[in-house]
Write a protein that holds these residues in place. Structure first.
Motif, short mmCIF file in Angstrom:
data_model
loop_
_atom_site.label_atom_id
_atom_site.label_comp_id
_atom_site.label_asym_id
_atom_site.label_seq_id
_atom_site.Cartn_x
_atom_site.Cartn_y
_atom_site.Cartn_z
N ARG A 14 0.98 -1.32 -0.29
CA ARG A 14 0.00 -0.17 -0.20
C ARG A 14 0.96 0.94 -0.34
N LEU A 15 2.24 1.40 0.78
CA LEU A 15 2.72 1.99 0.72
C LEU A 15 3.32 2.73 -0.79
N ALA A 324 18.75 7.05 10.35
CA ALA A 324 17.72 7.62 11.79
C ALA A 324 17.24 6.69 12.00
N VAL A 325 16.86 6.11 14.14
CA VAL A 325 15.45 5.66 13.74
C VAL A 325 14.53 6.16 15.15
N LEU A 326 13.35 6.61 14.59
CA LEU A 326 12.88 7.14 15.48
C LEU A 326 11.92 6.33 15.96
N ARG A 327 11.41 6.33 17.53
CA ARG A 327 10.51 6.31 17.84
C ARG A 327 9.78 6.77 18.55
N VAL A 328 8.49 6.93 17.31
CA VAL A 328 7.15 7.13 17.77
C VAL A 328 6.10 6.80 17.90
N PRO A 329 5.56 6.98 18.73
CA PRO A 329 3.67 6.75 19.31
C PRO A 329 3.33 5.46 18.69
N ALA A 330 3.47 4.39 19.01
CA ALA A 330 2.62 3.48 18.41
C ALA A 330 1.21 3.08 18.12
N GLY A 332 -0.74 2.74 16.10
CA GLY A 332 -1.04 2.59 14.52
C GLY A 332 -0.21 1.36 14.27
N SER A 333 -0.93 1.06 13.26
CA SER A 333 0.33 0.15 11.87
C SER A 333 2.12 0.80 11.62
N ASP A 334 2.95 0.83 11.22
CA ASP A 334 4.29 1.81 11.00
C ASP A 334 3.14 2.19 9.71
N GLU A 335 2.73 1.25 8.76
CA GLU A 335 2.85 1.36 7.48
C GLU A 335 1.70 2.67 7.24
N ASP A 336 0.66 2.13 7.91
CA ASP A 336 -0.04 3.33 7.86
C ASP A 336 -0.06 4.78 8.57
N LEU A 337 0.90 5.02 9.32
CA LEU A 337 1.19 6.37 9.79
C LEU A 337 2.44 6.50 8.55
N ALA A 338 3.39 5.96 7.55
CA ALA A 338 4.28 5.96 6.23
C ALA A 338 3.59 6.48 5.77
N ILE A 339 2.19 5.94 5.48
CA ILE A 339 0.87 6.08 4.09
C ILE A 339 0.33 7.73 4.74
N ASP A 340 0.22 8.09 5.77
CA ASP A 340 -0.19 9.30 6.50
C ASP A 340 0.67 10.57 6.22
N HIS A 350 10.41 5.22 6.04
CA HIS A 350 9.94 4.18 6.46
C HIS A 350 10.21 3.36 7.65
N PRO A 351 8.70 3.33 7.87
CA PRO A 351 8.21 2.34 8.63
C PRO A 351 9.30 1.37 9.15
N GLY A 352 8.99 1.04 10.37
CA GLY A 352 10.03 -0.10 10.51
C GLY A 352 9.93 -1.38 10.46
N HIS A 353 9.15 -1.40 9.65
CA HIS A 353 8.22 -3.05 9.67
C HIS A 353 9.04 -3.31 7.98
N PHE A 354 9.73 -2.28 7.38
CA PHE A 354 10.36 -2.18 6.85
C PHE A 354 11.81 -3.20 6.85
N TYR A 355 12.02 -2.58 7.66
CA TYR A 355 13.38 -3.65 7.92
C TYR A 355 13.45 -5.28 9.36
N GLU A 356 11.78 -4.79 9.25
CA GLU A 356 12.17 -6.45 10.36
C GLU A 356 11.89 -5.58 11.38
N PHE A 357 11.19 -4.67 12.11
CA PHE A 357 11.00 -3.94 13.27
C PHE A 357 9.94 -5.09 14.21
N SER A 358 10.43 -5.57 14.95
CA SER A 358 9.66 -6.49 15.88
C SER A 358 8.15 -6.36 16.28
N ALA A 359 8.62 -4.65 16.86
CA ALA A 359 7.31 -4.15 16.79
C ALA A 359 6.84 -2.81 16.28
N GLU A 360 5.58 -2.01 16.47
CA GLU A 360 4.80 -0.49 16.23
C GLU A 360 5.71 0.03 16.98
N GLY A 361 6.20 0.82 16.05
CA GLY A 361 6.44 2.21 16.52
C GLY A 361 7.77 3.33 16.06
#
Ligand SMILES: Cc1ncc(COP(=O)(O)O)c(C=O)c1O
Length: 385
Positions: A14-15, A324-330, A332-340, A350-361
């Motif tokens: 979707r992104l 740099a890795v930013l810690r943002v409020p989790a 919703g999903s990181d993908e939704d956040l990146a689209i928003d 880039h949303p964290g899941h692109f790099y296989e972060f195990s959690a959202e945020g």
């Protein structure tokens, strides 16, 4: 009629669809995901680079499975500058680190054998492994006073099919280096289990804090392959030149080099002009690296300045690399956040899941973005929180 290994889901996510639509609509974009150094406003010594490609020696063909000796000596010289002793005889030139990975995977693994990879890390591993019929098993990196390898989880992930442990030094995108104590522990685990360390050091020279990090290139404590290349060290990904180095116990190394030689001899993939130009390309790396480190530092300083006024977002520690890795409020999903962020602010991250972060945020931003775009992109990004 196609091989199962190519049964990839190739529908855009979707992104990427949102990004394509944004671009097609001609909307302005503040791109915080740039990774191509040749498009990032760095100054190259174009004359020296192009002159190096006009070597008359390129008119004769001198096949050598390891690559031309002059180029391998220049690579050994790169390590000598770092006070690491590497013999040109232990180096194989390849067209990219991706190709070097494929040589190593082919040397170590039968179909279905396993390699451990760090999580989070660089997303290309899944494809490299699929293409070579290798299974990837992830071992977690923990963020606790900086990034660390979770050795307990790593040891638990080892099975009778494990052939190697991949270490990215410094890792992309977490930007942390393997510490000496971690290298010692990896040596202990890998030599005891008879498995290899595969160290990707394409970002090794981009150090932001602390003393010069150790390379795996001269590691003797376990069977080791070290990979690097010109794409990041010299900012010349288009030249398609990289290498792998074998080091470790003497007998193991002899056997590894002999097997690799057959693979490399089958392809003889690096062209003559580029090999002949490698000494010059490596020579001009310093001017490139200084610009990158200056840019990364300036962007980090700007990031910290903006984050000081924002309570919802923070950044993780960066020891080196280009991100740099930013810690943002989790929330919703990181993908939704990146689209928003893309649709409302015109910012691409880039949303964290692109790099296989195990959690959202988590969001990842490129620190080689030009300073103006970075500052404005971060201002817009942070208005979303
Ligand atoms: C960790 C890592 N290794 C390797 C590469 C690619 O290197 P090459 O262009 O030599 O295949 C990248 C590219 O981003 C990377 O992040």
């Amino acid at each position: 009629m196609f091989a199962k290994r190519t049964n990839w889901n190739l529908t855009p996510n979707r992104l990427s669809e949102a990004l394509a639509a944004h671009r097609a609509a001609g909307k302005p974009l503040l791109d915080l995901t740039v990774s191509n150094p040749t498009e990032s406003g760095f100054e190259y010594d174009g004359v020296a680079i192009l002159d190096a490609l006009r070597n008359p020696a390129a008119l004769s063909y001198e096949p050598n499975p390891k690559g031309l000796e002059s180029a391998r000596r220049a690579v050994a010289g790169y390590y000598a500058d770092r006070k690491e002793e590497v013999s040109a005889e232990d180096i194989f030139l390849t067209t990219s680190t991706s190709e070097a990975y494929s040589y190593i995977f082919r040397t170590l693994c039968d179909p279905g054998d396993e390699l451990l990879i760090p999580s989070p890390s660089y997303p290309l591993f899944d494809f490299l492994a699929d293409i070579q019929d290798v299974s990837l098993v992830r071992y977690p990196l923990l963020y606790d006073h900086g990034w660390q390898i979770d050795f307990h989880a790593l040891e638990q992930a080892i099975t009778s099919r494990t052939r190697g442990v991949i270490v990215v030094n410094p890792n992309n995108p977490t930007g942390h280096f393997a510490k000496r104590a971690e290298i010692a522990k990896l040596n202990f685990i890998c030599s005891a289990r008879g498995i290899a360390i595969i160290a990707d050091e394409v970002f090794l020279d981009f150090v932001l804090e602390g003393e010069r990090p150790a390379s795996f290139a001269a590691n003797r404590g376990a069977p080791t392959f070290t990979l690097s290349g010109l794409s990041k060290i010299c900012g010349l990904p288009q030249m398609k030149a990289a290498w792998l180095i074998a080091s470790g116990p003497r007998e193991w190394k002899r056997e590894a080099l002999a097997r690799l030689e057959v693979i490399a001899d089958t392809y003889l993939s690096v062209n003559a002009q580029v090999q002949l130009a490698m000494p010059k390309f490596l020579e001009v790396r310093h001017a490139f690296q200084e610009q990158v480190i200056d840019r990364v530092r300036r962007n980090l300083a700007e990031l910290d300045r903006q984050l000081a006024a924002n309570k919802a977002v923070s950044r993780l520690n960066v020891e080196g690399g280009w991100c740099a890795v930013l810690r943002v409020p989790a929330t919703g999903s990181d993908e939704d956040l990146a689209i928003d962020l893309l649709t409302t602010q015109g910012v691409s991250a880039h949303p964290g899941h692109f790099y296989e972060f195990s959690a959202e945020g988590f969001l990842i931003v490129s620190l080689i973005t030009s300073v103006g775009v970075f500052a404005e992109g971060m201002t817009r990004l942070l208005t979303a929180f």
